[in-house]
Design a protein around this motif. Structure first.
Motif, PDB file in Angstrom:
ATOM      1  N   ARG A  89     -23.530 -78.506  30.764  1.00 28.25           N
ATOM      2  CA  ARG A  89     -23.369 -77.558  31.854  1.00 28.25           C
ATOM      3  C   ARG A  89     -24.587 -77.549  32.764  1.00 28.25           C
ATOM      4  O   ARG A  89     -25.681 -77.989  32.387  1.00 28.25           O
ATOM      5  N   THR A  90     -24.392 -77.025  33.948  1.00 27.57           N
ATOM      6  CA  THR A  90     -25.517 -76.690  34.814  1.00 27.57           C
ATOM      7  C   THR A  90     -25.309 -75.221  35.129  1.00 27.57           C
ATOM      8  O   THR A  90     -24.191 -74.717  35.060  1.00 27.57           O
ATOM      9  N   GLU A  91     -26.400 -74.522  35.416  1.00 27.38           N
ATOM     10  CA  GLU A  91     -26.230 -73.092  35.626  1.00 27.38           C
ATOM     11  C   GLU A  91     -27.441 -72.514  36.325  1.00 27.38           C
ATOM     12  O   GLU A  91     -28.424 -73.184  36.561  1.00 27.38           O
ATOM     13  N   LYS A 102     -24.166 -67.860  36.167  1.00 26.89           N
ATOM     14  CA  LYS A 102     -23.188 -68.777  36.766  1.00 26.89           C
ATOM     15  C   LYS A 102     -23.262 -70.117  36.046  1.00 26.89           C
ATOM     16  O   LYS A 102     -24.335 -70.703  35.908  1.00 26.89           O
ATOM     17  N   THR A 104     -21.517 -74.092  35.462  1.00 27.90           N
ATOM     18  CA  THR A 104     -20.576 -75.145  35.843  1.00 27.90           C
ATOM     19  C   THR A 104     -20.554 -76.178  34.721  1.00 27.90           C
ATOM     20  O   THR A 104     -21.607 -76.696  34.350  1.00 27.90           O
ATOM     21  N   VAL A 106     -20.004 -79.734  33.091  1.00 29.00           N
ATOM     22  CA  VAL A 106     -20.069 -81.112  33.579  1.00 29.00           C
ATOM     23  C   VAL A 106     -19.744 -82.042  32.411  1.00 29.00           C
ATOM     24  O   VAL A 106     -19.740 -81.623  31.259  1.00 29.00           O
TER      25      VAL A 106
END
Ligand SMILES: Nc1ccn([C@@H]2O[C@H](COP(=O)(O)OP(=O)(O)OP(=O)(O)O)[C@@H](O)[C@H]2O)c(=O)n1
Ligand SMILES: [Mg+2]
Length: 407
Positions: A89-91, A102, A104, A106
């Motif tokens: 994830r990225t956040e 938040k 996202t 990946v």
């Protein structure tokens, strides 16, 4: 690099990774466990990162728990152990690293690793022990360097707690902070005030209990990060005193706070309470540290303790205080203190041979504050050896006290 002889915790988790891989996804061990294993230190948690989305992970295992599914974390239960498995994830925006504002998901390991804090924490390991090192974390591990992944400034903006983590790891691992990373901490130190005190406290306590606390403290001073910690803005001199002590290592959270309170030259126990409230510690810790602080000041002033000081501190705070006093050069041999405490006529107020009920039955007092006062005086008399802890003797003394009170 391939690690042979993986610690048991990793060996037991291998089938989890293999199951995810067999379904066509990627999965790796990540985080502090990989770092600590390479350093030859015991690991405390096995974290798994995977390209599989949470629903996909859940489909692969019989027993899972949604510990943080909106953040990508699913716990897989296997033979009584829970494995935190997080989708790549990225956040941004952290209240808690595991619960960013938040997220996202990946599918690429590299995307996941590049938003982690330090290169030594951005290593991944396959089930067979092969280490994947996309950001030169191995070289930094070998050289003992803490270096932010990519642009340090960005990493600290994502989560300002990482600045505290840097100084904490400097102490815990005895590592140096790479100059650009250190500069970014200096430049962004004020962001720490946005972080929940409890999170900062965890890092601060780990720093103080690390193997080289003086190294972490020096970094705190050099970057001025300490100014943004609760109640610390004007504590430069205290930090310098900690650094100037001969090398030290403290065994407990209680002893670290007692040492700090002592070196802060706080005037009284109320000031300690105020300090620890600001750091949101538990009430038990506050009680323990205030008691220990009082013992430290007696040891400093008189080099010894009266029976009543020994009694009111209690075994645990005595030990804490003496550990701190020893570090400061005016403690006693721990065994002597333990023996003096054990030699007290009683160690706990519940051991007093009479109680309030007995006083009432003998009509020596009425319920209320007077009863408490009499019991306290009896307790004191027993502790200092003035009267035997036997009910007849205590009732005689209580009668005398009651008579003087009623005059
Ligand atoms: N603020 C944070 C916290 C964690 N991490 C990443 O998440 C991993 C696991 O986090 P955590 O368990 O909190 O820290 P560890 O590095 O494992 O340290 P510890 O030994 O104290 O658990 C870290 O290694 C790092 O890759 C991060 O990038 N930023
Ligand atoms: Mg960890």
């Amino acid at each position: 690099m391939i690690l042979t002889q993986l610690p048991t915790a990793f060996q037991q988790a291998r089938p989890i990774i293999e199951t995810i891989e067999a379904a066509g996804y990627e999965a790796y061990f990540v985080g502090g466990g990989v770092r600590d294993t390479i350093l030859g230190k015991p690991l405390h948690d096995v974290d798994i990162a995977t390209s599989a989305f949470p629903a996909e992970v859940k489909g692969l295992f019989k027993r899972t728990v949604d510990t943080g599914i909106e953040h990508g974390t699913v716990m897989i239960l296997d033979h009584g152990t829970g494995y935190e498995t997080t989708t790549f994830r990225t956040e941004s925006g952290y209240q808690d690293y595991r619960r960013p504002d938040k997220v996202t998901f990946v599918r690429s390991l590299k995307e996941d690793l590049k938003r982690r804090d330090f290169t030594i924490n951005a290593l991944a390991m396959r089930a067979n022990g092969e280490v994947i090192d996309l950001f030169d974390g191995l070289a930094d591990l070998k050289a003992g360097v803490l270096r932010a992944v990519g642009v340090a400034e960005d990493r600290f903006h994502e989560d300002a707690l990482r600045m505290m983590r840097a100084v904490r790891f400097a102490s815990q691992l005895d590592f140096t902070i790479e100059p650009q990373t250190q500069q970014a901490i200096t430049d962004n130190a004020a962001l720490l005030t946005k972080i929940a005190v409890e999170r900062t406290r965890v890092e601060w306590e780990k720093l103080l209990m690390g193997q080289q606390p003086q190294r972490g403290l020096q970094a705190l001073l050099d970057t001025a990060l300490y100014r943004y910690m609760p109640q610390m803005a004007d504590q430069q001199a205290m930090l310098q005193r900690l650094i100037d002590l001969p090398a030290w290592q403290l065994p407990t959270i209680e002893s670290t706070w007692t040492l700090l309170a002592w070196l802060m030259d706080l005037p009284n126990q109320a000031a300690i309470r105020h300090l620890l409230k600001a750091w949101k510690t538990s009430n038990d810790l506050i009680d323990h540290v205030s008691a220990a602080w009082l013992v430290v000041s007696s040891l400093k002033q008189r080099g010894q303790l009266t029976p009543s000081e020994l009694f009111s501190a209690g075994a645990a705070a005595l030990k804490t205080a003496n550990t701190v006093a020893n570090l400061l050069g005016f403690g006693q041999p721990q065994a002597e203190l333990t023996a003096a405490y054990a030699a007290l006529p009683i160690q706990d107020k519940h051991e007093l041979a009479i109680n309030g009920g007995d006083l009432l039955r003998q009509q020596l007092t009425t319920p209320g504050p007077q009863m408490g006062q009499i019991l306290a005086q009896l307790l004191h008399a027993v502790v200092i050896g003035q009267v035997k802890n036997e009910s007849a003797d205590l009732l005689d003394l209580a009668r005398m006290i009651a008579d003087t009170k009623n005059d």
